[in-house]
Scaffold this motif. Sequence first.
Motif, PDB file in Angstrom:
ATOM      1  N   LEU A  12      -2.582  -4.018   5.249  1.00  0.00           N
ATOM      2  CA  LEU A  12      -2.752  -2.818   4.418  1.00  0.00           C
ATOM      3  C   LEU A  12      -3.624  -3.113   3.205  1.00  0.00           C
ATOM      4  O   LEU A  12      -4.462  -2.289   2.802  1.00  0.00           O
ATOM      5  N   THR A  13      -3.451  -4.301   2.623  1.00  0.00           N
ATOM      6  CA  THR A  13      -4.239  -4.681   1.448  1.00  0.00           C
ATOM      7  C   THR A  13      -5.691  -4.942   1.827  1.00  0.00           C
ATOM      8  O   THR A  13      -6.619  -4.499   1.134  1.00  0.00           O
ATOM      9  N   ALA A  14      -5.905  -5.666   2.926  1.00  0.00           N
ATOM     10  CA  ALA A  14      -7.258  -6.009   3.352  1.00  0.00           C
ATOM     11  C   ALA A  14      -8.083  -4.769   3.678  1.00  0.00           C
ATOM     12  O   ALA A  14      -9.304  -4.748   3.448  1.00  0.00           O
ATOM     13  N   ARG A  15      -7.423  -3.737   4.159  1.00  0.00           N
ATOM     14  CA  ARG A  15      -8.116  -2.487   4.520  1.00  0.00           C
ATOM     15  C   ARG A  15      -8.099  -1.471   3.383  1.00  0.00           C
ATOM     16  O   ARG A  15      -8.442  -0.317   3.568  1.00  0.00           O
ATOM     17  N   GLU A  16      -7.696  -1.929   2.202  1.00  0.00           N
ATOM     18  CA  GLU A  16      -7.681  -1.115   0.982  1.00  0.00           C
ATOM     19  C   GLU A  16      -6.786   0.112   1.105  1.00  0.00           C
ATOM     20  O   GLU A  16      -7.053   1.157   0.505  1.00  0.00           O
ATOM     21  N   PHE A  17      -5.712  -0.024   1.871  1.00  0.00           N
ATOM     22  CA  PHE A  17      -4.676   1.008   1.905  1.00  0.00           C
ATOM     23  C   PHE A  17      -3.669   0.766   0.782  1.00  0.00           C
ATOM     24  O   PHE A  17      -2.955   1.668   0.373  1.00  0.00           O
ATOM     25  N   GLY A  47      -1.325  -2.139  -9.722  1.00  0.00           N
ATOM     26  CA  GLY A  47       0.137  -2.091  -9.706  1.00  0.00           C
ATOM     27  C   GLY A  47       0.710  -1.936  -8.324  1.00  0.00           C
ATOM     28  O   GLY A  47       1.770  -1.333  -8.146  1.00  0.00           O
ATOM     29  N   PHE A  48       0.003  -2.457  -7.318  1.00  0.00           N
ATOM     30  CA  PHE A  48       0.460  -2.366  -5.927  1.00  0.00           C
ATOM     31  C   PHE A  48       0.588  -0.902  -5.503  1.00  0.00           C
ATOM     32  O   PHE A  48       1.604  -0.459  -4.962  1.00  0.00           O
ATOM     33  N   ALA A  49      -0.452  -0.132  -5.783  1.00  0.00           N
ATOM     34  CA  ALA A  49      -0.435   1.310  -5.518  1.00  0.00           C
ATOM     35  C   ALA A  49      -0.916   1.610  -4.102  1.00  0.00           C
ATOM     36  O   ALA A  49      -1.775   0.917  -3.547  1.00  0.00           O
ATOM     37  N   LEU A  50      -0.349   2.662  -3.535  1.00  0.00           N
ATOM     38  CA  LEU A  50      -0.829   3.186  -2.256  1.00  0.00           C
ATOM     39  C   LEU A  50      -2.076   4.013  -2.538  1.00  0.00           C
ATOM     40  O   LEU A  50      -2.050   4.943  -3.358  1.00  0.00           O
ATOM     41  N   THR A  51      -3.183   3.678  -1.910  1.00  0.00           N
ATOM     42  CA  THR A  51      -4.433   4.390  -2.151  1.00  0.00           C
ATOM     43  C   THR A  51      -4.447   5.715  -1.398  1.00  0.00           C
ATOM     44  O   THR A  51      -3.568   5.995  -0.575  1.00  0.00           O
ATOM     45  N   GLY A  52      -5.469   6.517  -1.653  1.00  0.00           N
ATOM     46  CA  GLY A  52      -5.605   7.785  -0.937  1.00  0.00           C
ATOM     47  C   GLY A  52      -5.724   7.573   0.559  1.00  0.00           C
ATOM     48  O   GLY A  52      -5.107   8.291   1.355  1.00  0.00           O
ATOM     49  N   SER A  53      -6.511   6.569   0.961  1.00  0.00           N
ATOM     50  CA  SER A  53      -6.661   6.291   2.391  1.00  0.00           C
ATOM     51  C   SER A  53      -5.365   5.726   2.971  1.00  0.00           C
ATOM     52  O   SER A  53      -5.039   5.952   4.137  1.00  0.00           O
ATOM     53  N   GLY A  54      -4.631   5.008   2.128  1.00  0.00           N
ATOM     54  CA  GLY A  54      -3.337   4.498   2.576  1.00  0.00           C
ATOM     55  C   GLY A  54      -2.350   5.619   2.818  1.00  0.00           C
ATOM     56  O   GLY A  54      -1.596   5.607   3.807  1.00  0.00           O
ATOM     57  N   LEU A  55      -2.322   6.585   1.916  1.00  0.00           N
ATOM     58  CA  LEU A  55      -1.451   7.745   2.098  1.00  0.00           C
ATOM     59  C   LEU A  55      -1.840   8.509   3.358  1.00  0.00           C
ATOM     60  O   LEU A  55      -0.969   8.962   4.121  1.00  0.00           O
ATOM     61  N   ALA A  56      -3.154   8.634   3.601  1.00  0.00           N
ATOM     62  CA  ALA A  56      -3.620   9.323   4.801  1.00  0.00           C
ATOM     63  C   ALA A  56      -3.189   8.579   6.064  1.00  0.00           C
ATOM     64  O   ALA A  56      -2.837   9.197   7.076  1.00  0.00           O
ATOM     65  N   LEU A  57      -3.202   7.243   6.016  1.00  0.00           N
ATOM     66  CA  LEU A  57      -2.780   6.449   7.168  1.00  0.00           C
ATOM     67  C   LEU A  57      -1.301   6.676   7.455  1.00  0.00           C
ATOM     68  O   LEU A  57      -0.905   6.906   8.606  1.00  0.00           O
ATOM     69  N   LEU A  58      -0.481   6.605   6.415  1.00  0.00           N
ATOM     70  CA  LEU A  58       0.965   6.739   6.607  1.00  0.00           C
ATOM     71  C   LEU A  58       1.343   8.132   7.088  1.00  0.00           C
ATOM     72  O   LEU A  58       2.179   8.284   7.980  1.00  0.00           O
ATOM     73  N   THR A  59       0.750   9.150   6.486  1.00  0.00           N
ATOM     74  CA  THR A  59       1.137  10.524   6.827  1.00  0.00           C
ATOM     75  C   THR A  59       0.370  11.070   8.022  1.00  0.00           C
ATOM     76  O   THR A  59       0.715  12.126   8.535  1.00  0.00           O
ATOM     77  N   GLY A  60      -0.675  10.331   8.450  1.00  0.00           N
ATOM     78  CA  GLY A  60      -1.452  10.751   9.608  1.00  0.00           C
ATOM     79  C   GLY A  60      -1.047   9.984  10.855  1.00  0.00           C
ATOM     80  O   GLY A  60      -0.059  10.330  11.515  1.00  0.00           O
ATOM     81  N   PRO A  61      -1.769   8.907  11.202  1.00  0.00           N
ATOM     82  CA  PRO A  61      -1.472   8.158  12.429  1.00  0.00           C
ATOM     83  C   PRO A  61      -0.035   7.635  12.523  1.00  0.00           C
ATOM     84  O   PRO A  61       0.544   7.615  13.609  1.00  0.00           O
ATOM     85  N   LEU A  62       0.542   7.242  11.390  1.00  0.00           N
ATOM     86  CA  LEU A  62       1.890   6.682  11.454  1.00  0.00           C
ATOM     87  C   LEU A  62       2.965   7.762  11.460  1.00  0.00           C
ATOM     88  O   LEU A  62       4.095   7.523  11.891  1.00  0.00           O
ATOM     89  N   GLY A  63       2.634   8.961  10.995  1.00  0.00           N
ATOM     90  CA  GLY A  63       3.567  10.083  11.099  1.00  0.00           C
ATOM     91  C   GLY A  63       4.662  10.146  10.054  1.00  0.00           C
ATOM     92  O   GLY A  63       5.716  10.757  10.285  1.00  0.00           O
TER      93      GLY A  63
END
Length: 235
Positions: A132-137, A143-159
């Motif tokens: 997740l860190t390497a892909r900038e999610f 502060g170990f924040a979830l990025t916008g693309s990370g939020l999209a990953l979790l709420t999109g492909p991961l459901g």
Amino acid sequence: MRSGGAELAALATLLADRTRADICLALLDGRAWTAGELARHTGVAASTATEHLNRLLAGGLLAERRQGRHRYVQLADSRVAELLEAMVAYAGPPRTEVTGLKAVTVAATLARGRTCYDHLAGRLGVAITDALTAREFLDPDAGFALTGSGLALLTGPLGVDPAALRRTRRPVAKPCLDWTERRTHLGGAAGAQVCRRLQELEWVKRIGAGRAIAVTAKGEAGLRDLLGIEPDALK
């Protein structure tokens, strides 16, 4: 009024007993246990386990749940779990060598993958966090924040349900020190939801009645496609 030192001493006293410490570590699996189950797990009489549970409940480390005539206990909240995991990591590896095939197997299984209360730990948890860190999610510099693309990953492909990340007082993403890997894995609401979804997708499954988690063949393919994690990295 008690001083901060008095509060810390009271907490240390609660965890200074081996049986109470073993009870708390058992409850790191995130589930609710009965007094009888914890008595068998720690090898003490049921009455002794009940005495210890009452002290842990009074000290705020555990919470009680009742269902009909049955009484269950679990860790009070995620903060207690994070405290315990951090203390185990600080204590370091056991000073006595693990011997016996069963003990060695259990230790190796927990190191590969386990739950830390409600999120994933061990090599599995660290590998997911690294990916997740390497892909900038995840952004460790913010502060170990979830990025916008990370939020999209979790709420999109991961459901993951976006509301599940908002309707909580917990941080969305939080670093948690892994006691076997000595590195960070993902905690917070995001860590809990990732753990929950991977179980629902049958990418991971519990092994037995403890904390151990194994990646399924379906999960190996899914984690490789979603995050580029190779199966060998989880062994």
